[in-house]
Design a protein around this motif. Structure first.
Motif, PDB file in Angstrom:
ATOM      1  N   ASN A  77      22.374   0.499  38.545  1.00 32.10           N
ATOM      2  CA  ASN A  77      21.789   1.821  38.592  1.00 32.10           C
ATOM      3  C   ASN A  77      22.567   2.777  38.084  1.00 32.10           C
ATOM      4  OD1 ASN A  77      20.001   3.934  38.918  1.00 32.10           O
ATOM      5  ND2 ASN A  77      19.298   3.619  40.855  1.00 32.10           N
ATOM      6  N   LEU A  78      22.248   3.462  36.962  1.00 26.47           N
ATOM      7  CA  LEU A  78      23.248   4.427  36.624  1.00 26.47           C
ATOM      8  C   LEU A  78      22.825   5.758  37.028  1.00 26.47           C
ATOM      9  CD1 LEU A  78      24.942   3.036  33.244  1.00 26.47           C
ATOM     10  CD2 LEU A  78      25.856   2.923  35.508  1.00 26.47           C
ATOM     11  N   SER A  79      21.757   5.964  37.543  1.00 23.42           N
ATOM     12  CA  SER A  79      21.177   7.337  37.617  1.00 23.42           C
ATOM     13  C   SER A  79      22.103   8.144  38.617  1.00 23.42           C
ATOM     14  CB  SER A  79      19.847   6.983  38.624  1.00 23.42           C
ATOM     15  OG  SER A  79      18.931   6.303  37.645  1.00 23.42           O
ATOM     16  N   ARG A  95      17.505   8.783  34.908  1.00 22.31           N
ATOM     17  CA  ARG A  95      17.009   7.561  35.349  1.00 22.31           C
ATOM     18  C   ARG A  95      17.299   6.372  34.457  1.00 22.31           C
ATOM     19  NH1 ARG A  95      10.861   6.172  37.516  1.00 22.31           N
ATOM     20  NH2 ARG A  95      11.569   4.135  38.467  1.00 22.31           N
ATOM     21  N   TYR A  96      18.278   5.718  34.688  1.00 20.05           N
ATOM     22  CA  TYR A  96      18.559   4.590  33.973  1.00 20.05           C
ATOM     23  C   TYR A  96      19.109   3.441  34.523  1.00 20.05           C
ATOM     24  CZ  TYR A  96      20.225   1.801  29.999  1.00 20.05           C
ATOM     25  OH  TYR A  96      20.997   0.848  29.061  1.00 20.05           O
ATOM     26  N   ARG A  97      18.697   2.030  34.432  1.00 22.23           N
ATOM     27  CA  ARG A  97      19.313   0.904  35.136  1.00 22.23           C
ATOM     28  C   ARG A  97      19.758  -0.029  33.666  1.00 22.23           C
ATOM     29  NH1 ARG A  97      18.828  -0.415  39.514  1.00 22.23           N
ATOM     30  NH2 ARG A  97      18.545  -2.530  40.594  1.00 22.23           N
ATOM     31  N   ARG A 101      25.393  -7.687  32.027  1.00 26.55           N
ATOM     32  CA  ARG A 101      26.249  -8.031  30.756  1.00 26.55           C
ATOM     33  C   ARG A 101      25.565  -7.171  29.700  1.00 26.55           C
ATOM     34  NH1 ARG A 101      29.867 -10.635  33.258  1.00 26.55           N
ATOM     35  NH2 ARG A 101      29.385 -12.582  34.543  1.00 26.55           N
ATOM     36  N   ALA A 102      25.256  -6.079  29.809  1.00 28.39           N
ATOM     37  CA  ALA A 102      24.730  -5.333  28.777  1.00 28.39           C
ATOM     38  C   ALA A 102      25.393  -3.985  28.560  1.00 28.39           C
ATOM     39  CB  ALA A 102      23.303  -4.871  29.093  1.00 28.39           C
ATOM     40  N   THR A 103      25.198  -3.699  27.081  1.00 28.51           N
ATOM     41  CA  THR A 103      25.970  -2.140  27.002  1.00 28.51           C
ATOM     42  C   THR A 103      25.085  -1.269  26.397  1.00 28.51           C
ATOM     43  OG1 THR A 103      27.902  -3.486  26.181  1.00 28.51           O
ATOM     44  CG2 THR A 103      27.610  -1.236  25.113  1.00 28.51           C
ATOM     45  N   VAL A 104      25.137   0.058  26.902  1.00 32.34           N
ATOM     46  CA  VAL A 104      24.572   1.170  26.522  1.00 32.34           C
ATOM     47  C   VAL A 104      25.422   2.236  25.915  1.00 32.34           C
ATOM     48  CG1 VAL A 104      24.814   2.437  28.482  1.00 32.34           C
ATOM     49  CG2 VAL A 104      22.759   3.055  27.161  1.00 32.34           C
ATOM     50  N   GLU A 110      21.313  14.881  20.037  1.00 31.99           N
ATOM     51  CA  GLU A 110      19.915  14.838  20.370  1.00 31.99           C
ATOM     52  C   GLU A 110      19.201  13.382  20.261  1.00 31.99           C
ATOM     53  OE1 GLU A 110      18.270  18.723  18.973  1.00 31.99           O
ATOM     54  OE2 GLU A 110      19.061  19.660  20.924  1.00 31.99           O
ATOM     55  N   GLY A 111      18.193  13.115  20.917  1.00 33.35           N
ATOM     56  CA  GLY A 111      17.410  11.867  20.750  1.00 33.35           C
ATOM     57  C   GLY A 111      16.534  11.567  21.839  1.00 33.35           C
ATOM     58  N   ARG A 112      15.984  10.433  21.560  1.00 33.83           N
ATOM     59  CA  ARG A 112      15.093   9.800  22.598  1.00 33.83           C
ATOM     60  C   ARG A 112      15.764   8.696  23.270  1.00 33.83           C
ATOM     61  NH1 ARG A 112       9.274   7.242  22.075  1.00 33.83           N
ATOM     62  NH2 ARG A 112       8.550   7.391  24.425  1.00 33.83           N
ATOM     63  N   ASP A 113      15.855   8.725  24.525  1.00 33.24           N
ATOM     64  CA  ASP A 113      16.650   7.584  25.203  1.00 33.24           C
ATOM     65  C   ASP A 113      15.764   6.209  25.106  1.00 33.24           C
ATOM     66  OD1 ASP A 113      18.664   9.499  26.097  1.00 33.24           O
ATOM     67  OD2 ASP A 113      17.701   9.532  28.176  1.00 33.24           O
ATOM     68  N   THR A 114      16.666   5.308  24.789  1.00 30.49           N
ATOM     69  CA  THR A 114      16.064   3.917  24.960  1.00 30.49           C
ATOM     70  C   THR A 114      16.780   3.050  25.810  1.00 30.49           C
ATOM     71  OG1 THR A 114      17.396   3.157  23.172  1.00 30.49           O
ATOM     72  CG2 THR A 114      15.388   4.159  22.328  1.00 30.49           C
ATOM     73  N   ARG A 115      16.541   1.562  25.836  1.00 28.35           N
ATOM     74  CA  ARG A 115      17.340   0.800  26.519  1.00 28.35           C
ATOM     75  C   ARG A 115      18.743   0.657  26.134  1.00 28.35           C
ATOM     76  NH1 ARG A 115      17.239  -4.463  26.172  1.00 28.35           N
ATOM     77  NH2 ARG A 115      16.117  -4.555  24.127  1.00 28.35           N
ATOM     78  N   THR A 116      18.807   0.724  24.924  1.00 24.29           N
ATOM     79  CA  THR A 116      20.340   0.618  24.136  1.00 24.29           C
ATOM     80  C   THR A 116      21.067   1.758  23.874  1.00 24.29           C
ATOM     81  OG1 THR A 116      19.450   0.287  22.225  1.00 24.29           O
ATOM     82  CG2 THR A 116      19.804  -1.837  23.655  1.00 24.29           C
ATOM     83  N   ASP A 117      20.435   2.954  24.093  1.00 23.12           N
ATOM     84  CA  ASP A 117      20.871   4.504  23.549  1.00 23.12           C
ATOM     85  C   ASP A 117      20.431   5.621  24.592  1.00 23.12           C
ATOM     86  OD1 ASP A 117      22.026   3.722  20.789  1.00 23.12           O
ATOM     87  OD2 ASP A 117      20.623   2.767  20.695  1.00 23.12           O
TER      88      ASP A 117
END
Length: 190
Positions: A77-79, A95-97, A101-104, A110-117
């Motif tokens: 949890n990186l929140s 709020r981000y998890r 073994r994943a990378t963000v 500016e942009g819309r947050d996603t699972r990878t960005d």
């Protein structure tokens, strides 16, 4: 004068010495059995100089980024975690998890947050093109990792080699940083 016979005193001293040796040997072993209680997330790459001409457009800003990698087998949890530069410009992760073994990739623009960005939603560049340090802190403000590139001279003209915390020495092609361990940190913006 003591009435205790000499052999009893020697036996007691030998027993205490043996207990001390056993205690010294077992303490490090039990400490080695413990695993760290903090998750392991690291700065795995930094694109500090956006490729192409710097037109200060959102597209250019989003070509400047920092990658965070979870090296564990569990989601983290990186929140509330922060990513900051040497001048104190700080981005707080909402709020981000981060999956195991994943990378963000954390983009500057500016942009819309996603699972990878994730996006800092800034309208100016953050990372210095010549030298700098990116610092990742957890929600308790504890330094988790730092990545540095280039070098900087102090105000008095002498070389300054690093600060405390994890360091990365990376491969950089003059525009980006990736990888291993490094010392030094830097200065000016675009």
């Amino acid at each position: 004068m003591s009435a205790t016979p000499v052999p009893v005193r020697r036996l007691a001293a030998a027993s205490l010495a043996a207990a001390a040796v056993i205690g010294a040997v077992t303490l490090p072993a039990s400490a080695a059995d413990r695993t760290p209680d903090r998750p392991r997330v690291e700065i795995s790459a930094v694109q500090y100089d956006a490729p192409g001409r710097d037109r200060r457009t959102n597209a250019s800003l989003n070509k400047e980024w920092v990658e965070l990698t979870n090296t564990t087998r569990q989601a983290v949890n990186l929140s509330g975690w922060t990513l900051s530069d040497e001048d104190g410009e700080t981005y707080t992760i909402g709020r981000y998890r981060l999956p195991a073994r994943a990378t963000v990739r954390v983009h500057t623009g500016e942009g819309r947050d996603t699972r990878t960005d994730l996006f800092q939603d800034r309208r100016h560049h953050v990372w210095d093109n010549h030298s700098g340090t990116a610092t990742l802190r957890n929600h308790r403000d504890r330094v988790i990792d730092e990545a540095s590139w280039g070098e900087r001279r102090s105000r008095h003209g002498d070389r300054h080699e690093g600060r405390q915390g994890d360091r990365h020495e990376g491969r950089h092609d003059g525009r980006s940083w990736s990888g291993d361990r490094h010392h030094g940190h830097g200065g000016d913006r675009h």
